[in-house]
Scaffold this motif. Structure first.
Motif, PDB file in Angstrom:
ATOM      1  N   LEU A 174       0.829  -1.202   0.000  1.00  0.00           N
ATOM      2  CA  LEU A 174       0.000   0.000   0.000  1.00  0.00           C
ATOM      3  C   LEU A 174       0.863   1.252   0.000  1.00  0.00           C
ATOM      4  O   LEU A 174       1.880   1.321   0.691  1.00  0.00           O
ATOM      5  CB  LEU A 174      -0.915   0.003   1.237  1.00  0.00           C
ATOM      6  N   ILE A 175       0.433   2.246  -0.789  1.00  0.00           N
ATOM      7  CA  ILE A 175       1.015   3.583  -0.762  1.00  0.00           C
ATOM      8  C   ILE A 175      -0.087   4.545  -0.341  1.00  0.00           C
ATOM      9  O   ILE A 175      -1.066   4.726  -1.067  1.00  0.00           O
ATOM     10  CB  ILE A 175       1.590   3.994  -2.133  1.00  0.00           C
ATOM     11  N   GLN A 176       0.054   5.128   0.817  1.00  0.00           N
ATOM     12  CA  GLN A 176      -0.946   6.042   1.343  1.00  0.00           C
ATOM     13  C   GLN A 176      -0.432   7.472   1.209  1.00  0.00           C
ATOM     14  O   GLN A 176       0.647   7.803   1.696  1.00  0.00           O
ATOM     15  CB  GLN A 176      -1.259   5.739   2.806  1.00  0.00           C
ATOM     16  N   VAL A 177      -1.221   8.304   0.547  1.00  0.00           N
ATOM     17  CA  VAL A 177      -0.869   9.703   0.307  1.00  0.00           C
ATOM     18  C   VAL A 177      -1.876  10.588   1.038  1.00  0.00           C
ATOM     19  O   VAL A 177      -3.088  10.449   0.842  1.00  0.00           O
ATOM     20  CB  VAL A 177      -0.858  10.033  -1.200  1.00  0.00           C
ATOM     21  N   ILE A 178      -1.381  11.481   1.872  1.00  0.00           N
ATOM     22  CA  ILE A 178      -2.230  12.413   2.607  1.00  0.00           C
ATOM     23  C   ILE A 178      -1.912  13.823   2.119  1.00  0.00           C
ATOM     24  O   ILE A 178      -0.770  14.282   2.223  1.00  0.00           O
ATOM     25  CB  ILE A 178      -1.998  12.309   4.126  1.00  0.00           C
ATOM     26  N   ILE A 179      -2.924  14.501   1.571  1.00  0.00           N
ATOM     27  CA  ILE A 179      -2.762  15.848   1.037  1.00  0.00           C
ATOM     28  C   ILE A 179      -3.366  16.831   2.031  1.00  0.00           C
ATOM     29  O   ILE A 179      -4.555  16.762   2.344  1.00  0.00           O
ATOM     30  CB  ILE A 179      -3.438  15.997  -0.336  1.00  0.00           C
ATOM     31  N   TYR A 180      -2.552  17.738   2.515  1.00  0.00           N
ATOM     32  CA  TYR A 180      -3.015  18.775   3.441  1.00  0.00           C
ATOM     33  C   TYR A 180      -3.315  20.035   2.636  1.00  0.00           C
ATOM     34  O   TYR A 180      -2.410  20.657   2.068  1.00  0.00           O
ATOM     35  CB  TYR A 180      -1.963  19.055   4.511  1.00  0.00           C
ATOM     36  N   ILE A 181      -4.597  20.388   2.565  1.00  0.00           N
ATOM     37  CA  ILE A 181      -5.068  21.498   1.738  1.00  0.00           C
ATOM     38  C   ILE A 181      -5.760  22.533   2.621  1.00  0.00           C
ATOM     39  O   ILE A 181      -6.493  22.177   3.552  1.00  0.00           O
ATOM     40  CB  ILE A 181      -6.028  20.995   0.637  1.00  0.00           C
ATOM     41  N   GLY A 182      -5.519  23.786   2.308  1.00  0.00           N
ATOM     42  CA  GLY A 182      -6.153  24.848   3.071  1.00  0.00           C
ATOM     43  C   GLY A 182      -7.595  25.073   2.683  1.00  0.00           C
ATOM     44  O   GLY A 182      -8.419  25.490   3.500  1.00  0.00           O
ATOM     45  N   PHE A 183      -7.931  24.792   1.409  1.00  0.00           N
ATOM     46  CA  PHE A 183      -9.285  25.031   0.900  1.00  0.00           C
ATOM     47  C   PHE A 183      -9.735  23.803   0.105  1.00  0.00           C
ATOM     48  O   PHE A 183      -9.643  23.786  -1.123  1.00  0.00           O
ATOM     49  CB  PHE A 183      -9.328  26.286   0.027  1.00  0.00           C
ATOM     50  N   PRO A 184     -10.203  22.742   0.767  1.00  0.00           N
ATOM     51  CA  PRO A 184     -10.550  21.494   0.052  1.00  0.00           C
ATOM     52  C   PRO A 184     -11.668  21.660  -0.956  1.00  0.00           C
ATOM     53  O   PRO A 184     -11.762  20.900  -1.910  1.00  0.00           O
ATOM     54  CB  PRO A 184     -10.979  20.547   1.187  1.00  0.00           C
TER      55      PRO A 184
END
Length: 219
Positions: A71-81
């Motif tokens: 598994l490759i888990q990617v977490i994107i932290y966005i200010g305005f989803p």
């Protein structure tokens, strides 16, 4: 004394942590590092192509990658989803499909999640993207820098320093302009400093934006 080291790498293990979490053999390390960079670039390119002109900028604070055997888990932290697409679920699925096309693997699956940043203007990457958008719209660099500092003062920060280098305002001679508000102790390891370096292409050439933000932490 000049600061010749990246402030984030300087504080690893104290106030900063890695944005990639995985282990590899020495002979496979460079391939895994290159894969992380390609995944981040693929996500940023997708977001940039699907950006709405009326909504401004996307505001990606950081992208964390966690790798397991299958598994490759990617977490994107966005200010305005809400700026990603009309439906957040559909947007994640479409983004995941595009990334899987670039990095197709039978043995590993890809999982992408989006996390909202509570105070987006306290993130240097989002501020740098905001300043870059202002400069592309021919706004004065001093006005853009001061506006970014005003937005940061609304968050719990103790100080900020903004620096722009290059052919500012189309001048023939490149120069460096910076402005600082509050305290930014760069030589103190236990001071929680967040930093980013953001390039921007203009009709006059490439400008470099650097932002240091002193968060609430030990000194």
């Amino acid at each position: 004394m000049g600061q010749k080291i990246n402030p984030l790498g300087f504080r690893l293990g104290t106030t900063q942590h890695h944005h990639s979490f995985w282990f590899a053999q020495p002979k496979n390390y460079s391939a895994g590092l290159e894969e992380d960079e390609k995944i981040r670039n693929c996500i940023k390119n997708y977001v940039q192509k699907n950006r709405r002109i009326s909504s401004g900028f996307e505001g990606i604070a950081r992208i964390e990658i966690k790798k397991k055997i299958d598994l490759i888990q990617v977490i994107i932290y966005i200010g305005f989803p809400n700026l990603l697409t009309e439906g957040q679920t559909r947007g994640i699925e479409e983004l995941q499909t595009n990334v899987q096309k670039e990095f197709y693997s039978v043995n590993r699956k890809l999982n992408i999640a989006i996390t909202r940043v509570e105070k987006p203007y306290g993130q240097p990457n989002i501020l740098a993207e905001y300043i870059a958008l202002q400069l592309k719209n021919r706004v004065s660099f001093r006005k853009a820098m001061k506006k970014a500092i005003e937005l940061t003062e609304q968050t719990d920060t103790k100080g900020i320093k903004v620096q722009i280098a290059g052919r500012i305002d189309g001048k023939e001679i490149a120069r460096v302009e910076w402005i600082r508000e509050g305290r930014v102790p760069l030589q103190t390891i236990h001071a929680k400093i967040d930093y980013c370096c953001y390039p921007i292409r203009t009709i006059y050439g490439v400008l470099g934006i650097k932002i240091w933000i002193f968060m609430d932490g030990e000194e």
